[in-house]
Structure formats: C-alpha cells, structure tokens
Design an enzyme around this catalytic site. Structure first.
Site, PDB file in Angstrom:
ATOM      1  N   ASP A 122     -10.869   2.928   4.165  1.00  0.00           N
ATOM      2  CA  ASP A 122     -11.154   1.490   4.093  1.00  0.00           C
ATOM      3  C   ASP A 122     -12.663   1.237   3.950  1.00  0.00           C
ATOM      4  O   ASP A 122     -13.084   0.141   3.589  1.00  0.00           O
ATOM      5  CB  ASP A 122     -10.664   0.808   5.386  1.00  0.00           C
ATOM      6  N   LYS A 132       0.842  -1.203   0.000  1.00  0.00           N
ATOM      7  CA  LYS A 132       0.000   0.000   0.000  1.00  0.00           C
ATOM      8  C   LYS A 132       0.879   1.256   0.000  1.00  0.00           C
ATOM      9  O   LYS A 132       0.634   2.200  -0.751  1.00  0.00           O
ATOM     10  CB  LYS A 132      -0.943  -0.005   1.229  1.00  0.00           C
ATOM     11  N   GLN A 187      -4.213  -1.291   9.703  1.00  0.00           N
ATOM     12  CA  GLN A 187      -4.153  -2.640   9.144  1.00  0.00           C
ATOM     13  C   GLN A 187      -4.733  -3.644  10.144  1.00  0.00           C
ATOM     14  O   GLN A 187      -4.316  -3.694  11.298  1.00  0.00           O
ATOM     15  CB  GLN A 187      -2.685  -2.996   8.800  1.00  0.00           C
TER      16      GLN A 187
END
Ligand code: NAP
Length: 300
Positions: free
Chosen positions: A121, A54, A98
C-alpha cells in the site's frame, strides 16, 4: 470544447494484461508466484467491496492470494500477531490491511508493524520517506495510478502548473510530492496544494494546466473554476444515493458536466482513478515478489 475522456478502466486493463504476462513468466522461468494477503476487519460494506475487487484482480492475474477476514472485535494485539505471521510467511510478498479499522485499534501501530518490504500500500513511514527523497520503494497506489494515467494519456507534465485540491496522506500530499520531483517519465511540475484554509481556491484552480481533485466533497469543482484546456483528474468517490436495484450511485469531487465543456481531458467517476488504484496494488505486489526473489525490481 468536448473533453477527451481519460479512461482508467481501459488503461488499467492494458496494465493488467502486461502484469498477467509477467506473472506467467515469473512462474515459468523462476518458479515465483506473487503472493498477496488482504486483511479485512469487520464488515463495512465499502471495505468489503474494495477487498473483494482486489482479491478478484489478484486471482485473475494468477497470484497466490488470501482473503483474511477478522471479526470487528479482534484485539489490537491479535491483529499485530497476525501481521507478524504474514511478515514471516515466504509465500506472501504483499500485505494489505483494509482501512479504516475499528476505533479500538491504532491504525498507525498496525501500518508500522507491516514489514516495509511487504508494504504494497506504500503507507509505512519507511516507504513514505523513500518516496519523499526519491529513492526506490513502494509508491502509494492512488498517487502512483494518477502518474501512470497521466503518462499513458500522453499528458505533458514537465513544466506544467499542477494544482492539487486536498492534502491527505494517501492522495493529495503524496501526489504533490511525486509530481514536483525531478523524475521521469512523469514529474518536474510546478505544484500548488489547496485545502480548507486556502483563501481563494478558484484563483489557484483557474491557473492549473493539470488539476487533481481529492477533496472528498461531491462536485466541489465546477466549470467556472477552471480554465479552457485544463486536464482534470478526479479522485473523488462519493456515494450520493442508491438505484432501485440497490446499487450505489457514485459521483466525483468534480462537477463532470460543467467541467468537461472546458477541459481538454478529464477522468470519469466511476472508471477513472478507481481501477488504477487496484492495478497499482497488483503492480506493487509483483515488484515485491521480484525483490524478495533477488530479481531486478522497481522497489529496490
Ligand atoms: P480526506 O482525507 O478527507 O482529505 C480531503 C482533503 O481535501 C483535505 O486535505 C481537505 O482539507 C481538502 N478539502 C476538502 N474540501 C475542500 C474544499 N472545499 N476546498 C479545498 N480543499 C478541500 O480525503 P482523501 O482520503 O484524500 O480522499 C479524497 C477523495 O478521494 C474521497 O472522495 C475518497 O473517497 C477518494 N479516494 C478515491 C480513491 C480511488 O481509488 N479512486 C482512493 C482514495 C481516495 P483539510 O486538510 O484542510 O481538511
């Protein structure tokens, strides 16, 4: 029939080129640089490889990006205060924590603490709610990536029988909700969702014009479970071994070899849905930056 391969890697690359140009323009015309922070707690090898990918992509696209590594034993309170700090940071438009987090931290509390306008997200209840009722907001990256894959591969979704195997909050449930909606360019399908209590999974998968599999079980869907001409999106990423060089050997939730003989089109693993997930995270960050700057944005 030999199936057409829907390459997430190639489609992803096209979208990343488009995003790169857009970021360049935002910088030149508006002095705006999209900012993304990825927060990693601990050193779980899969999580390390996801955040590294990412960050590399964010850097390639010209973002302002921060990789914030925190120790495994960080307290919930300290993590919440870190999120508060990024919520207030005007250079940061997207915050990604994460997952999974260590057991002593309540994931829900952490997700709820992220400013919904920085929730790239798409996991915050505000954005989940907006998605369900069809209002603009951040879409979760993997389902969003699947929609874009279907669109760019030219698959006719409106009116199709879609079967989703799996009902997780991050993949199965949202992709089913998005595909059933009266939305363009991808939506308007008739959707069935299967899970472990489904009596006869094959009865459903055999009816599918489009089959989306997110079961988290290696090769659970086999050639005898699908009809000729089906379009198959395999979300699964299963580590089934390691090469002598120490690289993970991956396979999907679909038995690629038997299913590709009957499918009209299929995504490979790796190189299918995976790259799209990262790309949609980048897209969400660009949209977030535009929204914070008061420019027209897809997230409202
Ligand atoms: P998950 O939370 O474990 O959910 C799996 C779902 O599949 C559950 O709803 C489960 O049913 C259902 N299921 C499991 N076995 C089944 C079977 N034999 N028949 C019917 N339904 C079955 O998994 P997830 O987080 O959605 O992830 C699914 C897969 O996608 C994993 O391999 C994951 O690594 C991968 N993934 C990939 C990406 C990417 O970017 N490529 C992103 C996210 C996830 P119950 O609800 O009844 O338990």
């Amino acid at each position: 029939m030999a199936a057409k391969i829907i390459s997430g890697k190639e489609i992803s690359q096209q979208i990343r080129e488009e995003l790169k140009k857009e970021v360049q323009e935002l910088k030149e015309k508006h002095g705006l640089t999209p900012g993304l922070v990825t927060i990693l707690v601990g050193e779980n090898p899969a999580s390390v490889s996801y955040v590294t990918a990412k960050q590399r992509t964010a850097h390639d696209l010209g973002f302002y990006s921060i990789q914030d590594n925190q120790p495994e034993d960080i307290t919930e309170e300290a993590l919440l205060s870190l999120i508060d700090q990024y919520n207030k940071d005007p250079k940061i438009h997207g915050i990604l924590v994460q997952l999974p987090l260590p057991k002593h931290i309540d994931e829900k509390k952490i997700i709820h603490a992220i400013d919904p306008r920085k929730d790239v997200d798409g996991f915050h209840p505000v954005n989940v709610g907006k998605m369900v009722i069809g209002e603009p907001g951040f879409l979760p990256c993997t389902p969003h990536g699947i929609l874009v894959l279907l669109d760019r591969a030219g698959v006719e979704v409106s009116g199709a029988e879609v079967v989703v195997v799996g009902r997780s909050n991050i993949v199965g449930k949202p992709v089913a909700i998005l595909l059933m909606q009266k939305r363009k360019p991808v939506g308007n399908a008739t959707v069935t969702v299967c899970h472990t209590a489904t009596k006869d999974v094959t009865f459903h998968t055999k009816r599918a014009d489009i089959l989306i599999v997110a079961a988290g079980r290696p090769k659970v869907i086999t050639g005898d479970m699908v009809k000729e001409g089906v379009v198959v999106i395999d979300v699964g990423v299963n580590r089934i071994g390691t090469t002598p060089e120490g690289k993970a050997i991956l396979c999907g939730d679909v038995d690629f070899d038997s299913v590709k003989e009957k499918a009209a089109a299929i995504t490979p693993v790796p190189g299918g849905v995976g790259p799209m997930t990262i790309t949609m995270l980048m897209k969400n960050t660009v949209e977030a930056a535009k929204s914070w700057a008061g420019l027209p944005s897809e997230v409202g």
